[in-house]
Design a protein around this motif. Structure first.
Motif, mmCIF file in Angstrom:
data_model
loop_
_atom_site.group_PDB
_atom_site.id
_atom_site.type_symbol
_atom_site.label_atom_id
_atom_site.label_comp_id
_atom_site.label_asym_id
_atom_site.label_seq_id
_atom_site.Cartn_x
_atom_site.Cartn_y
_atom_site.Cartn_z
ATOM 1 N N UNK A 95 0.705 -1.247 -0.242
ATOM 2 C CA UNK A 95 0.150 0.201 -0.064
ATOM 3 C C UNK A 95 0.813 1.173 -0.022
ATOM 4 N N UNK A 96 0.622 2.317 -1.263
ATOM 5 C CA UNK A 96 1.627 3.392 -1.034
ATOM 6 C C UNK A 96 0.736 4.431 -0.644
ATOM 7 N N UNK A 97 0.901 5.118 0.351
ATOM 8 C CA UNK A 97 0.063 6.232 0.895
ATOM 9 C C UNK A 97 0.094 7.432 0.051
ATOM 10 N N UNK A 98 -1.259 8.005 -0.005
ATOM 11 C CA UNK A 98 -1.254 9.455 -1.000
ATOM 12 C C UNK A 98 -1.075 10.396 -0.058
ATOM 13 N N UNK A 99 -1.364 11.581 -0.646
ATOM 14 C CA UNK A 99 -0.922 12.839 0.064
ATOM 15 C C UNK A 99 -2.069 13.117 1.008
ATOM 16 N N UNK A 100 -3.570 12.810 0.967
ATOM 17 C CA UNK A 100 -4.456 12.646 1.900
ATOM 18 C C UNK A 100 -4.343 11.854 3.102
ATOM 19 N N UNK A 101 -3.730 10.621 2.697
ATOM 20 C CA UNK A 101 -3.179 9.843 3.753
ATOM 21 C C UNK A 101 -2.224 10.245 4.643
ATOM 22 N N UNK A 102 -1.437 10.953 4.007
ATOM 23 C CA UNK A 102 -0.349 11.550 4.923
ATOM 24 C C UNK A 102 -0.927 12.713 5.798
ATOM 25 N N UNK A 103 -1.565 13.478 5.144
ATOM 26 C CA UNK A 103 -2.128 14.643 6.045
ATOM 27 C C UNK A 103 -3.049 14.349 7.148
#
Length: 280
Positions: A95-103
């Motif tokens: 699973x590669x985290x996207x920018x929303x996940x990071x935020x």
């Protein structure tokens, strides 16, 4: 938590009010305006002013909303399973985290910039409605729900290249950055080129606004372009006297920093030709 502009960014009263209203309402701030009017830089300066980290998601024509949440690399998992790699037993490894996940997973409040949302497919904004509303999303591969620990300040920029869906607009606080008036532009120039001579600045801005107001111009030069132009004028050590034009040349000095297509250059060449003919 209040944004009042920074030493590096001249924010008008209505712009600071828009930022603070969006923060108070906990709504995404949708910022529209001509390219080069400082929309992207606004997000950076909001983060700087409030002492927050910024996460930047640059949208392209091929960008899908799902990429902002996460991406599941099924191909790598299949390859690893064929090689007998033990990592395949934990799907989260793929699973590669996207920018929303990071935020959402940040322990502290962050500024999330979704830049040039109108570049993507028309369904892109609609596909983010629920996630931006609820500040959470479900990861089907792992069965977990990712909810925002601290609601991020979301700033979304658009160059007005296409209409955005009404459902998306209803969920945003909207602000249009108008092209700055001469006095505001002077302040912006002073930030980037402190100490510039008043005579040079006055002559340059007069020519710049005359150029922008020329009927038939395909692409009007923006704030970023006038800053580049002034940088060149200073590098060449030109004076206000050097910028004076005669009827033989309607184009300003170093016009390549301002005019970005041949149609607009030809327009001013035709104007110069007509002025010469009338002067005979």
């Amino acid at each position: 938590m209040k944004f009042e502009g920074t030493d590096d960014y001249v924010a008008t009263g209505d712009l600071t009010m828009a930022v603070n209203a969006a923060v108070t309402l906990e709504r995404p701030l949708l910022v529209k305006g001509e390219p080069g009017t400082g929309k992207t830089e606004l997000a950076r300066q909001v983060a700087k002013s409030l002492g927050l980290r910024m996460i930047e998601w640059n949208v392209k024509s091929t960008t899908r909303a799902q990429q902002g949440l996460y991406e599941y690399d099924a191909v790598s998992r299949l390859r690893d399973s064929q090689l007998g790699d033990e990592r395949v037993n934990d799907v989260s490894n793929y699973i590669r985290k996207g920018k929303l996940w990071q935020a959402f997973e940040a322990d502290e409040k962050v500024v999330l910039l979704i830049d040039e949302v109108d570049k993507a497919d028309i369904e892109f904004p609609n596909d983010l409605l629920q996630e931006l509303d609820r500040m959470e999303f479900h990861v089907y591969e792992t069965g977990e729900t990712i909810a925002a620990r601290q609601r991020p300040i979301v700033i979304i920029t658009s160059n007005n290249e296409k209409e955005l869906p009404d459902a998306f607009l209803r969920r945003c606080f909207f602000h249009y950055i108008r092209f700055p008036e001469p006095e505001t532009l002077r302040k912006i120039v002073e930030v980037h080129h402190p100490g510039i001579k008043d005579a040079l600045l006055t002559t340059a801005l007069t020519q710049f606004y005359e150029l922008r107001d020329q009927p038939g111009l395909k692409k009007k030069p923006s704030t970023s372009e006038v800053l580049d132009w002034l940088k060149l004028l200073l590098a060449e050590d030109l004076t206000a006297e050097d910028l004076k034009r005669d009827g033989a040349n309607a184009l300003p000095k170093l016009h390549g920093a301002l005019l970005k297509n041949e149609q607009d250059v030809h327009l001013f060449e035709r104007l110069a030709f007509m002025a010469r003919c009338q002067g005979r």
